[in-house]
Structure formats: structure tokens, C-alpha cells
Design a protein around this motif. Structure first.
Motif, PDB file in Angstrom:
ATOM      1  N   PHE A   3      -1.257  -3.820  -1.664  1.00  0.00           N
ATOM      2  CA  PHE A   3      -1.098  -2.889  -0.638  1.00  0.00           C
ATOM      3  C   PHE A   3      -1.638  -3.460   0.773  1.00  0.00           C
ATOM      4  CE2 PHE A   3      -2.819  -0.154   2.538  1.00  0.00           C
ATOM      5  CZ  PHE A   3      -2.016   0.792   2.844  1.00  0.00           C
ATOM      6  N   ASP A   4      -2.443  -4.387   0.666  1.00  0.00           N
ATOM      7  CA  ASP A   4      -3.118  -5.278   1.802  1.00  0.00           C
ATOM      8  C   ASP A   4      -2.101  -6.031   2.309  1.00  0.00           C
ATOM      9  OD1 ASP A   4      -5.327  -3.979   1.691  1.00  0.00           O
ATOM     10  OD2 ASP A   4      -6.479  -5.380   0.467  1.00  0.00           O
ATOM     11  N   THR A   5      -1.262  -6.680   1.401  1.00  0.00           N
ATOM     12  CA  THR A   5      -0.089  -7.808   1.546  1.00  0.00           C
ATOM     13  C   THR A   5       0.745  -7.061   2.367  1.00  0.00           C
ATOM     14  OG1 THR A   5      -0.849  -9.156  -0.129  1.00  0.00           O
ATOM     15  CG2 THR A   5       1.327  -9.585   0.661  1.00  0.00           C
ATOM     16  N   TRP A   6       1.284  -5.890   1.751  1.00  0.00           N
ATOM     17  CA  TRP A   6       2.349  -5.055   2.228  1.00  0.00           C
ATOM     18  C   TRP A   6       2.113  -4.482   3.733  1.00  0.00           C
ATOM     19  CZ3 TRP A   6       2.256   0.104   3.710  1.00  0.00           C
ATOM     20  CH2 TRP A   6       3.498   0.659   4.096  1.00  0.00           C
ATOM     21  N   PHE A   7       0.694  -4.312   3.790  1.00  0.00           N
ATOM     22  CA  PHE A   7       0.361  -3.714   5.195  1.00  0.00           C
ATOM     23  C   PHE A   7       0.622  -4.672   6.147  1.00  0.00           C
ATOM     24  CE2 PHE A   7      -2.671  -2.155   8.578  1.00  0.00           C
ATOM     25  CZ  PHE A   7      -2.153  -0.769   8.578  1.00  0.00           C
ATOM     26  N   VAL A   8       0.156  -5.920   5.826  1.00  0.00           N
ATOM     27  CA  VAL A   8       0.207  -6.942   7.156  1.00  0.00           C
ATOM     28  C   VAL A   8       1.613  -7.144   7.188  1.00  0.00           C
ATOM     29  CG1 VAL A   8      -0.175  -9.388   7.267  1.00  0.00           C
ATOM     30  CG2 VAL A   8      -2.028  -7.915   6.166  1.00  0.00           C
ATOM     31  N   PHE A   9       2.414  -7.211   6.031  1.00  0.00           N
ATOM     32  CA  PHE A   9       3.816  -7.505   6.367  1.00  0.00           C
ATOM     33  C   PHE A   9       4.468  -6.091   7.082  1.00  0.00           C
ATOM     34  CE2 PHE A   9       8.245  -6.190   5.416  1.00  0.00           C
ATOM     35  CZ  PHE A   9       8.940  -7.456   5.634  1.00  0.00           C
ATOM     36  N   LEU A  10       4.083  -5.137   7.094  1.00  0.00           N
ATOM     37  CA  LEU A  10       4.631  -4.076   7.809  1.00  0.00           C
ATOM     38  C   LEU A  10       4.036  -4.215   9.304  1.00  0.00           C
ATOM     39  CD1 LEU A  10       5.625  -1.140   8.175  1.00  0.00           C
ATOM     40  CD2 LEU A  10       3.346  -0.388   7.783  1.00  0.00           C
ATOM     41  N   LEU A 140       5.333 -13.269  -0.097  1.00  0.00           N
ATOM     42  CA  LEU A 140       5.614 -13.364  -1.373  1.00  0.00           C
ATOM     43  C   LEU A 140       4.258 -13.648  -2.209  1.00  0.00           C
ATOM     44  CD1 LEU A 140       8.843 -14.938  -2.043  1.00  0.00           C
ATOM     45  CD2 LEU A 140       8.528 -12.639  -2.037  1.00  0.00           C
ATOM     46  N   VAL A 141       4.071 -12.880  -3.436  1.00  0.00           N
ATOM     47  CA  VAL A 141       2.553 -13.342  -4.288  1.00  0.00           C
ATOM     48  C   VAL A 141       3.270 -14.142  -5.286  1.00  0.00           C
ATOM     49  CG1 VAL A 141       0.925 -12.274  -5.500  1.00  0.00           C
ATOM     50  CG2 VAL A 141       1.726 -11.173  -3.557  1.00  0.00           C
ATOM     51  N   PRO A 142       2.661 -15.430  -5.364  1.00  0.00           N
ATOM     52  CA  PRO A 142       2.692 -16.202  -6.446  1.00  0.00           C
ATOM     53  C   PRO A 142       2.571 -15.726  -7.533  1.00  0.00           C
ATOM     54  CG  PRO A 142       1.713 -17.366  -4.792  1.00  0.00           C
ATOM     55  CD  PRO A 142       1.426 -16.012  -4.478  1.00  0.00           C
ATOM     56  N   GLY A 143       3.438 -16.141  -8.636  1.00  0.00           N
ATOM     57  CA  GLY A 143       3.278 -15.417 -10.036  1.00  0.00           C
ATOM     58  C   GLY A 143       4.018 -14.238 -10.080  1.00  0.00           C
ATOM     59  N   GLU A 144       4.228 -13.566  -9.323  1.00  0.00           N
ATOM     60  CA  GLU A 144       5.400 -12.247  -9.443  1.00  0.00           C
ATOM     61  C   GLU A 144       6.682 -12.442  -9.116  1.00  0.00           C
ATOM     62  OE1 GLU A 144       3.469  -8.961  -7.208  1.00  0.00           O
ATOM     63  OE2 GLU A 144       1.495  -9.359  -7.848  1.00  0.00           O
ATOM     64  N   ALA A 145       7.685 -11.592  -9.709  1.00  0.00           N
ATOM     65  CA  ALA A 145       8.770 -11.735  -9.544  1.00  0.00           C
ATOM     66  C   ALA A 145       9.132 -11.609  -8.150  1.00  0.00           C
ATOM     67  CB  ALA A 145       9.565 -10.453 -10.455  1.00  0.00           C
ATOM     68  N   ALA A 146      10.016 -12.579  -7.476  1.00  0.00           N
ATOM     69  CA  ALA A 146      10.245 -12.476  -6.262  1.00  0.00           C
ATOM     70  C   ALA A 146      11.189 -11.229  -5.986  1.00  0.00           C
ATOM     71  CB  ALA A 146      10.913 -13.765  -5.835  1.00  0.00           C
ATOM     72  N   LEU A 147      12.355 -10.950  -6.605  1.00  0.00           N
ATOM     73  CA  LEU A 147      13.381 -10.023  -6.237  1.00  0.00           C
ATOM     74  C   LEU A 147      12.822  -8.827  -5.843  1.00  0.00           C
ATOM     75  CD1 LEU A 147      16.295 -11.157  -8.335  1.00  0.00           C
ATOM     76  CD2 LEU A 147      15.933 -11.391  -5.939  1.00  0.00           C
ATOM     77  N   PRO A 148      11.952  -8.213  -6.831  1.00  0.00           N
ATOM     78  CA  PRO A 148      11.254  -6.847  -6.374  1.00  0.00           C
ATOM     79  C   PRO A 148      10.254  -6.958  -5.173  1.00  0.00           C
ATOM     80  CG  PRO A 148      10.882  -7.517  -8.806  1.00  0.00           C
ATOM     81  CD  PRO A 148      11.537  -8.562  -8.356  1.00  0.00           C
ATOM     82  N   GLN A 149       9.859  -7.920  -4.974  1.00  0.00           N
ATOM     83  CA  GLN A 149       9.021  -8.199  -3.652  1.00  0.00           C
ATOM     84  C   GLN A 149       9.952  -8.207  -2.355  1.00  0.00           C
ATOM     85  OE1 GLN A 149       5.533 -10.739  -3.973  1.00  0.00           O
ATOM     86  NE2 GLN A 149       6.196 -11.540  -5.464  1.00  0.00           N
ATOM     87  N   PHE A 150      11.152  -9.034  -2.572  1.00  0.00           N
ATOM     88  CA  PHE A 150      12.084  -8.763  -1.404  1.00  0.00           C
ATOM     89  C   PHE A 150      12.466  -7.473  -1.341  1.00  0.00           C
ATOM     90  CE2 PHE A 150      12.519 -13.510  -1.201  1.00  0.00           C
ATOM     91  CZ  PHE A 150      12.960 -13.500   0.188  1.00  0.00           C
ATOM     92  N   ALA A 151      12.901  -7.034  -2.468  1.00  0.00           N
ATOM     93  CA  ALA A 151      13.268  -5.507  -2.106  1.00  0.00           C
ATOM     94  C   ALA A 151      12.432  -4.535  -1.553  1.00  0.00           C
ATOM     95  CB  ALA A 151      13.610  -4.889  -3.707  1.00  0.00           C
ATOM     96  N   VAL A 152      11.061  -4.824  -1.699  1.00  0.00           N
ATOM     97  CA  VAL A 152       9.776  -3.965  -1.118  1.00  0.00           C
ATOM     98  C   VAL A 152      10.182  -4.246   0.462  1.00  0.00           C
ATOM     99  CG1 VAL A 152       7.732  -3.454  -0.887  1.00  0.00           C
ATOM    100  CG2 VAL A 152       8.670  -3.518  -3.044  1.00  0.00           C
ATOM    101  N   MET A 153       9.847  -5.723   0.731  1.00  0.00           N
ATOM    102  CA  MET A 153       9.942  -5.995   2.253  1.00  0.00           C
ATOM    103  C   MET A 153      11.391  -5.593   2.830  1.00  0.00           C
ATOM    104  SD  MET A 153       8.101  -9.452   2.040  1.00  0.00           S
ATOM    105  CE  MET A 153       9.005 -10.477   0.645  1.00  0.00           C
TER     106      MET A 153
END
Length: 208
Positions: A3-10, A140-153
Motif C-alpha cells: 500500500f505504501d508503494t502504491w500511495f507514493v505512486f498515486l 515495481l517490487v522486485p520478486g513479484e510478477a510485473a504484469l499485475p503491478q503494471f495493471a494496478v498502476m
């Protein structure tokens, strides 16, 4: 993605989306000349273009475009030429054809035509693909799938872009009543804003 990473991205997305770029200035002029409802519906053209760019970036093709100076310049100057065309067309439009509509009295271009303008201005801005290529990967958080993170962003960015477009369209609509009987002035304002947008795009460099 936490959530913290997402909030900074937001927060970053809000700053990027609210900046007075080409599409936002176009939304401002649309709100001024055509009213809120058609102008907001037309934002779908911009969102469609950005969605394509996000998919391209997620597929890794955005890095190829970002590395090509020739491709960047071709896209940029095509976008500049289109904005100059729209600006000059507004400046030379007959006053009667540019009168600001009264509330609820839609006139002028269709929603499809306005959406097409939004789409073409968006795809003519190479800085957009650089944002998705250079900024998104930083969150992007290393070690996690990139596509779901791209979808959220991507979903977050598009939602933020909707809110920014609403703010610019609403700003145009707020000033519209003050200019309803000054069609020639509307021509000069909207034409000037579109030419200013062309100038902003012309000054764009590959630095994200």
C-alpha cells in the motif's frame, strides 16, 4: 505491491496528470466551447490512447521506442503539427461558429470527433510513453510478477487522469458563461491555448 508503494505512486500520478500538458489544455478548450458532458465523454479517446501505451510499456516495447530518437521526433512533431492545425483553425473560425453554448445546449463537434481529437493529441505526445516506460518500472517490487503491478498502476493512472480531465473541463465550463457573447474572444483564447500546447509539446525532450 504494498500500500505504501502504491500511495507514493498515486502521489506521483496526481502530479503528472494535473500538469498543464497538451491533452489537459485541449480538455480546457473543449469545456469552454462545447460544455462539460461532451467534453468529459471525449476524454475516453485520451484514455484509450494511454491504455495502448501502458500495454506497450508492460510488454517491454516502450523501452525500444524510448531509445529511438528518430521515432521520438517523428511522433512529437506530428503531434505538434496537429495541435498547430487545431489552434489555427480555432483562430480563423467564424465567430458565429464558435459561440459558447448555453448550459445543456450542445453544439459544434460530435462526441466522436472530440474523442478523436483527444486520442490523436495523446498518441502524438511521446512523453506519455516515456512516463509509462521510465516512471512505472521505478515502482515495481522486485520478486513479484510485473504484469499485475503494471495493471494496478495503469488502472490508478487512468483513474487519476479522469479526475484531472474533469478538473480542466470544469474549469473551462466555469469560464464559459463569462464569454458566451464574446465568440471572437473565445476563438483567440482557445486558439492560443492550443498553440501553447503545441509549444509545450515541441519543447519536450526524451528526459522523463
Amino acid at each position: 505491491m504494498t500500500f505504501d508503494t502504491w500511495f507514493v505512486f498515486l502521489a506521483a500520478a496526481v502530479l503528472i496528470c494535473l500538469s498543464p500538458g497538451a491533452n489537459n489544455l485541449l480538455a480546457l478548450t473543449n469545456g469552454l466551447r462545447f460544455g462539460a458532458a461532451p467534453s468529459l465523454a471525449a476524454v475516453g479517446g485520451r484514455l484509450a490512447a494511454f491504455l495502448v501505451m501502458i500495454v506497450i510499456a508492460a510488454a517491454g516495447l516502450g523501452a525500444v521506442l524510448a531509445a529511438s530518437e528518430l521515432a521520438f521526433q517523428i511522433i512529437k512533431w506530428a503531434g505538434v503539427a496537429y495541435l498547430v492545425y487545431l489552434g489555427l483553425r480555432a483562430l480563423m473560425a467564424p465567430a458565429a461558429a464558435s459561440a459558447v453554448p448555453a448550459a445543456g445546449a450542445g453544439r459544434g463537434l460530435s462526441v466522436a470527433a472530440l474523442a478523436r481529437r483527444e486520442f490523436l493529441v495523446a498518441v502524438g505526445n511521446p512523453k506519455a510513453i516515456l512516463v509509462f516506460t521510465a516512471v512505472f518500472p521505478q515502482f515495481l517490487v522486485p520478486g513479484e510478477a510485473a504484469l499485475p503491478q503494471f495493471a494496478v498502476m495503469g488502472a490508478t493512472f487512468l483513474a487519476t487522469e479522469c479526475l484531472a480531465a474533469f478538473a480542466y473541463v470544469l474549469s473551462g465550463k466555469i469560464f464559459a458563461p463569462l464569454l458566451r457573447d464574446r465568440a471572437a474572444l473565445v476563438n483567440r483564447i482557445t486558439g492560443g491555448l492550443l498553440l501553447a500546447a503545441a509549444g509545450l509539446l515541441a519543447s519536450a525532450s526524451r528526459r522523463a
